[in-house]
Design a protein around this motif. Structure first.
Motif, mmCIF file in Angstrom:
data_model
loop_
_atom_site.group_PDB
_atom_site.id
_atom_site.type_symbol
_atom_site.label_atom_id
_atom_site.label_comp_id
_atom_site.label_asym_id
_atom_site.label_seq_id
_atom_site.Cartn_x
_atom_site.Cartn_y
_atom_site.Cartn_z
ATOM 1 N N UNK A 87 54.309 63.894 11.921
ATOM 2 C CA UNK A 87 52.950 63.379 12.035
ATOM 3 C C UNK A 87 52.545 62.671 10.746
ATOM 4 N N UNK A 88 51.523 61.826 10.827
ATOM 5 C CA UNK A 88 50.951 61.223 9.619
ATOM 6 C C UNK A 88 50.074 62.214 8.874
ATOM 7 N N UNK A 89 49.718 63.304 9.536
ATOM 8 C CA UNK A 89 48.796 64.273 8.938
ATOM 9 C C UNK A 89 49.377 65.686 9.016
ATOM 10 N N UNK A 90 50.346 66.015 8.170
ATOM 11 C CA UNK A 90 50.991 67.326 8.235
ATOM 12 C C UNK A 90 50.032 68.508 8.106
ATOM 13 N N UNK A 91 48.939 68.332 7.376
ATOM 14 C CA UNK A 91 48.003 69.443 7.181
ATOM 15 C C UNK A 91 47.385 69.906 8.496
ATOM 16 N N UNK A 92 47.370 69.019 9.496
ATOM 17 C CA UNK A 92 46.762 69.365 10.784
ATOM 18 C C UNK A 92 47.647 70.285 11.617
ATOM 19 N N UNK A 93 48.867 70.541 11.136
ATOM 20 C CA UNK A 93 49.803 71.358 11.905
ATOM 21 C C UNK A 93 50.115 72.682 11.216
ATOM 22 N N UNK A 94 49.161 73.179 10.446
ATOM 23 C CA UNK A 94 49.376 74.427 9.715
ATOM 24 C C UNK A 94 49.693 75.591 10.649
ATOM 25 N N UNK A 95 49.123 75.574 11.843
ATOM 26 C CA UNK A 95 49.395 76.660 12.785
ATOM 27 C C UNK A 95 50.854 76.690 13.203
ATOM 28 N N UNK A 96 51.492 75.517 13.291
ATOM 29 C CA UNK A 96 52.904 75.476 13.642
ATOM 30 C C UNK A 96 53.790 75.897 12.472
ATOM 31 N N UNK A 97 53.350 75.561 11.261
ATOM 32 C CA UNK A 97 54.074 76.019 10.069
ATOM 33 C C UNK A 97 54.142 77.542 10.053
ATOM 34 N N UNK A 98 53.041 78.170 10.406
ATOM 35 C CA UNK A 98 52.987 79.633 10.435
ATOM 36 C C UNK A 98 53.948 80.221 11.456
ATOM 37 N N UNK A 99 54.289 79.430 12.493
ATOM 38 C CA UNK A 99 55.229 79.902 13.521
ATOM 39 C C UNK A 99 56.683 79.628 13.140
ATOM 40 N N UNK A 100 56.899 78.893 12.046
ATOM 41 C CA UNK A 100 58.257 78.608 11.610
ATOM 42 C C UNK A 100 58.760 77.230 11.956
ATOM 43 N N UNK A 101 57.886 76.379 12.528
ATOM 44 C CA UNK A 101 58.260 75.004 12.839
ATOM 45 C C UNK A 101 58.202 74.160 11.570
ATOM 46 N N UNK A 102 59.217 73.346 11.350
ATOM 47 C CA UNK A 102 59.214 72.455 10.186
ATOM 48 C C UNK A 102 58.300 71.259 10.452
ATOM 49 N N UNK A 103 57.484 70.922 9.467
ATOM 50 C CA UNK A 103 56.574 69.788 9.585
ATOM 51 C C UNK A 103 57.039 68.681 8.635
ATOM 52 N N UNK A 104 57.142 67.468 9.160
ATOM 53 C CA UNK A 104 57.527 66.341 8.320
ATOM 54 C C UNK A 104 56.507 65.213 8.458
ATOM 55 N N UNK A 105 56.264 64.538 7.349
ATOM 56 C CA UNK A 105 55.395 63.365 7.374
ATOM 57 C C UNK A 105 56.169 62.200 7.982
ATOM 58 N N UNK A 106 55.526 61.490 8.910
ATOM 59 C CA UNK A 106 56.168 60.337 9.550
ATOM 60 C C UNK A 106 55.106 59.292 9.832
ATOM 61 N N UNK A 107 55.228 58.166 9.177
ATOM 62 C CA UNK A 107 54.285 57.068 9.337
ATOM 63 C C UNK A 107 55.026 55.899 9.973
ATOM 64 N N UNK A 108 54.638 55.506 11.180
ATOM 65 C CA UNK A 108 55.331 54.443 11.894
ATOM 66 C C UNK A 108 55.143 53.083 11.228
ATOM 67 N N UNK A 109 54.255 53.002 10.241
ATOM 68 C CA UNK A 109 54.081 51.764 9.486
ATOM 69 C C UNK A 109 54.934 51.754 8.220
ATOM 70 N N UNK A 110 55.760 52.789 8.040
ATOM 71 C CA UNK A 110 56.621 52.902 6.857
ATOM 72 C C UNK A 110 58.053 53.185 7.315
ATOM 73 N N UNK A 111 58.822 52.138 7.657
ATOM 74 C CA UNK A 111 60.163 52.332 8.214
ATOM 75 C C UNK A 111 61.092 53.157 7.331
ATOM 76 N N UNK A 112 61.031 52.953 6.012
ATOM 77 C CA UNK A 112 61.922 53.708 5.122
ATOM 78 C C UNK A 112 61.619 55.201 5.180
#
Length: 294
Positions: free
Chosen positions: A36-61
């Motif tokens: 997601x572009x907003x990793x902080x919005x997925x804190x509940x999934x972090x607590x479950x053990x899901x890895x969160x990664x920043x991904x911006x579709x406007x930043x190919x690299x």
């Protein structure tokens, strides 16, 4: 287990896919990556053990970095409709990044019949499908029919006024719920069809707006008059109600597509993929009666 990545993880469809991966299909949280572009919005999934990664579709690299170590990726179509061409540019960048990062399977959420459509954003889906097919990466393209959920945006007002304005004519749509589409995407990620596949996900019935209105009335006990209007007048009405011009035009183009019969395609692909029957419009409306009545 393969590493599975879901883009657009903070959106309604993305959240639904993650829910089904974890609960319906029992994928271990450590095998799931939510992007997601907003990793902080997925804190509940972090607590479950899901890895969160920043991904911006406007930043190919950065997308290439986000897709590192991923076996299968679900690319959920973005919401960038205001600027023509931007959505296709973003999604093509995601496809290229997946190929560069060594992803072995792409799942993409498209729309029915994008090569023959009046919908303003159909070229974005068609172009992305072509980019996927040219990438050399195995793929499953899920052409999601019009969400039953979309009716919830207008039906409370329709019920309050008693009139449903539409430019769909006698055209039919095999509506499917967003949750069913999320379940199907989770199924495609966990157990992809062999080879390359293009699946059109539909509900069990193809209905006119008048038939949908009859179901709404039966569920709520409120009468609805369906008023057909010219497409240009429908778009103007949406804009006068406060919708941005690009969105009013897009919604009117969807009605034109229904009227032309381009959405009227029933398949058994959802059941083949999930082993379940899709939810009917009537069952969906009954489950969301409170939302309908406001």
């Amino acid at each position: 287990m393969a590493k599975l990545l879901v883009t657009g993880a903070t959106g309604q469809l993305g959240r639904g896919v993650l829910h089904h991966l974890l609960t319906t299909y029992g994928v271990a949280p450590t095998d799931i990556i939510a992007a997601t572009r907003n990793p902080a919005a997925l804190a509940d999934l972090t607590a479950k053990g899901v890895e969160i990664r920043a991904a911006d579709f406007d930043n190919p690299a950065a997308l290439v970095q986000a897709f590192q170590g991923v076996d299968r990726v679900l690319i959920i179509s973005t919401s960038e409709l205001a600027v023509p061409g931007k959505r296709l540019q973003q999604q093509s960048a995601a496809v290229a990044a997946a190929a560069t990062a060594g992803v072995t399977h792409i799942v993409y959420t498209s729309m029915p019949n994008p090569a023959n459509s009046h919908v303003t954003f159909a070229p974005d889906h068609l172009g992305t499908e072509k980019a996927i097919q040219a990438s050399g990466v195995r793929y499953t393209i899920l052409r999601n029919s019009w969400y039953t959920d979309n009716y919830l945006l207008s039906l409370p007002h329709v019920l309050a006024t008693g009139t449903w304005y539409t430019a769909t004519g006698e055209g039919r749509t095999p509506n499917i719920s967003r949750d069913d589409c999320a379940r199907a995407a989770a199924a495609a990620l966990t157990n992809p069809p062999a080879g390359n596949a293009i699946l059109t996900l539909t509900g069990p019935q193809s209905l006119t707006i008048a038939e949908v209105a009859a179901h709404v009335s039966a569920v709520t006990g409120k009468a609805i008059t369906v008023q057909q209007v010219p497409n240009a007048a429908f778009a103007a009405g949406l804009e006068s109600a406060g919708l941005p011009p690009f969105l009013a035009t897009a919604l009117a183009s969807a009605d034109a597509n229904v009227q032309a019969g381009n959405f009227d395609l029933l398949t058994g692909d959802y059941q083949t993929l999930t082993g379940l029957a899709p939810q009917t419009v009537r069952a969906f409306l009954e489950a969301h009666k409170a939302a309908l009545l406001g």
